[in-house]
Every structure is written in structure tokens, then in C-alpha cells.
Design a protein around this motif. Structure first.
Motif, PDB file in Angstrom:
ATOM      1  N   THR A   1       0.825  -1.214   0.000  1.00  0.00           N
ATOM      2  CA  THR A   1       0.000   0.000   0.000  1.00  0.00           C
ATOM      3  C   THR A   1       0.853   1.255   0.000  1.00  0.00           C
ATOM      4  O   THR A   1       1.999   1.245   0.462  1.00  0.00           O
ATOM      5  CB  THR A   1      -0.916   0.044   1.238  1.00  0.00           C
ATOM      6  OG1 THR A   1      -0.094   0.184   2.416  1.00  0.00           O
ATOM      7  CG2 THR A   1      -1.769  -1.215   1.343  1.00  0.00           C
ATOM      8  N   GLU A   2       0.267   2.333  -0.490  1.00  0.00           N
ATOM      9  CA  GLU A   2       0.950   3.622  -0.493  1.00  0.00           C
ATOM     10  C   GLU A   2       1.120   4.157   0.923  1.00  0.00           C
ATOM     11  O   GLU A   2       2.062   4.925   1.195  1.00  0.00           O
ATOM     12  CB  GLU A   2       0.157   4.622  -1.337  1.00  0.00           C
ATOM     13  CG  GLU A   2       0.885   5.926  -1.590  1.00  0.00           C
ATOM     14  CD  GLU A   2       0.142   6.821  -2.558  1.00  0.00           C
ATOM     15  OE1 GLU A   2       0.459   8.019  -2.597  1.00  0.00           O
ATOM     16  OE2 GLU A   2      -0.741   6.313  -3.282  1.00  0.00           O
TER      17      GLU A   2
ATOM     18  N   THR B   1       3.090   0.528  -5.784  1.00  0.00           N
ATOM     19  CA  THR B   1       2.505  -0.579  -5.039  1.00  0.00           C
ATOM     20  C   THR B   1       2.770  -1.877  -5.791  1.00  0.00           C
ATOM     21  O   THR B   1       3.126  -1.865  -6.974  1.00  0.00           O
ATOM     22  CB  THR B   1       0.986  -0.399  -4.863  1.00  0.00           C
ATOM     23  OG1 THR B   1       0.361  -0.480  -6.155  1.00  0.00           O
ATOM     24  CG2 THR B   1       0.646   0.929  -4.205  1.00  0.00           C
TER      25      THR B   1
END
Length: 202
Positions: free
Chosen positions: A153-154, A179
Motif C-alpha cells: 500500500t501507499e 505498489t
């Protein structure tokens, strides 16, 4: 506060390093077949030694999932162009982030200060259970923190940046991140393009 530059894309011992990459990336379908960072580093090191071995002492080349991050200082534009030529002629590179500067070499005190910043950031990442440190490569040069990363995830990348911004001496943070899903999408797009080109040649 330190400035932050974010890059997110969709489709060392000698000169640099490569991340082991987190388990989320390694478990992505087809990852190992599409990425050979170790082979990429060997090819680049060999080419540098043959072309200009002095570059090995001045720059860092880091590879992560086929993406390269170049940092350091060279003495003139000719040396920079030599580096760019070698990188451009090396197969297997998906993307290049060239942060090499043409300037005087850093003083010993600046090198040491940059080393302290990197060490403090790595420590902060290791103690943050929400971050998998192997997903990120960290370099610091003249107070600028360069981060090459890949993670599920960012949000994980944002946590790394936030840690970097709190460290004394950091003047800017540059993040090049994708990602796992974006990485796999880029691989799929490249494979589709390759198959289309092969079909046209038949």
C-alpha cells in the motif's frame, strides 16, 4: 519542514544495492520470472569497470524490481553521460531515476552527516511495525533523502516519508514508489506489448 517529492508510476558493496523485497512482492504471480535485480547489478558493475572504473567510487546504483535509482556526485558532465550511456545500454531496466549531480565531491563531514541521516531513518523504519524495511532502499546525499520502494500500500511509503521528515539535517525527501499491484500491472502491460510486437514480426 523538509520538502517532499513523490513519484508513483504505473505502466553496497561495490556501487549500489538491491532490496530483498517484502514477502508481498515476492508472492505476486510471476514476480521471479520478470525481475532479476541481481543479474542487472552484475551487468552494470561489469560495464562500469570496463568503461570508467572511477565511477564506482562516486555513485550508487540501486535496483528494485527492475527500477534503478542513481545517486552521488561526478566531476563533470562527460562522466554523467558515460553513466547514462551504460545504463541506457543495459537490458532489463524498467525505469531509471537519475539523481546524480555534477559537482565537487562531498567533504568527509558531509558524507558522515548523510550516513547518520540514513542510519536514523533505517532505525525508525525497523522499529515501526507498520513498515517492512526490506521494501525500501534509502540513500542520503547532501541532506536529501532518496527512497526507492515497493509495498502493498501507499500508506506504508507515506510512513517512511514522515519518519524521514522528522530527522535533523534532512532538507528534502524524494520518493520513487509503486505498489505491488502497480508493479504487476506494469509487468503485464510490458508483456502484452512484447507479445504484440512478436506477432507483427511473424
Amino acid at each position: 519542514p523538509a520538502l517532499v517529492s513523490l513519484g508513483c508510476t504505473v505502466p553496497s558493496a561495490i556501487v549500489g544495492g538491491m532490496s530483498a523485497v517484502g514477502s508481498a512482492a515476492l508472492s505476486a504471480p510471476g514476480f521471479e520470472k520478470r525481475v532479476d535485480d541481481a543479474g542487472l547489478m552484475v551487468a552494470l558493475n561489469r560495464a562500469l569497470l570496463q568503461e570508467d572504473d572511477t565511477l564506482l567510487l562516486k555513485i550508487k546504483i540501486d535496483a528494485l524490481a527492475g527500477r534503478l535509482m542513481l545517486t552521488g556526485t561526478v566531476q563533470d558532465e562527460a562522466a554523467h553521460k558515460t553513466l547514462q550511456k551504460i545504463v541506457g545500454e543495459t537490458d532489463g531496466i524498467r525505469q531509471v531515476f537519475d539523481y546524480v549531480q555534477v559537482s565537487e565531491a562531498r567533504s568527509f563531514s558531509k558524507v558522515a552527516r548523510d550516513g547518520v541521516i540514513s542510519a536514523r531513518l533505517r532505525t525508525a523504519m525497523m522499529t515501526d511495525q507498520a513498515i517492512s524495511a526490506v521494501n525500501f532502499i534509502i540513500r542520503t546525499h547532501r541532506g536529501v533523502v532518496y527512497i526507492l520502494g515497493i509495498a502493498p500500500t501507499e500508506e506504508e511509503a507515506i510512513r517512511v516519508v514522515n519518519h524521514a521528515r522528522t530527522i535533523s539535517g534532512v532538507v528534502e525527501v524524494k520518493l520513487e514508489f509503486e505498489t505491488v499491484d502497480e508493479m504487476m500491472l506494469a509487468f503485464a502491460a510490458a508483456e502484452e506489448l512484447s507479445n504484440a510486437e512478436a506477432s507483427r514480426e511473424r
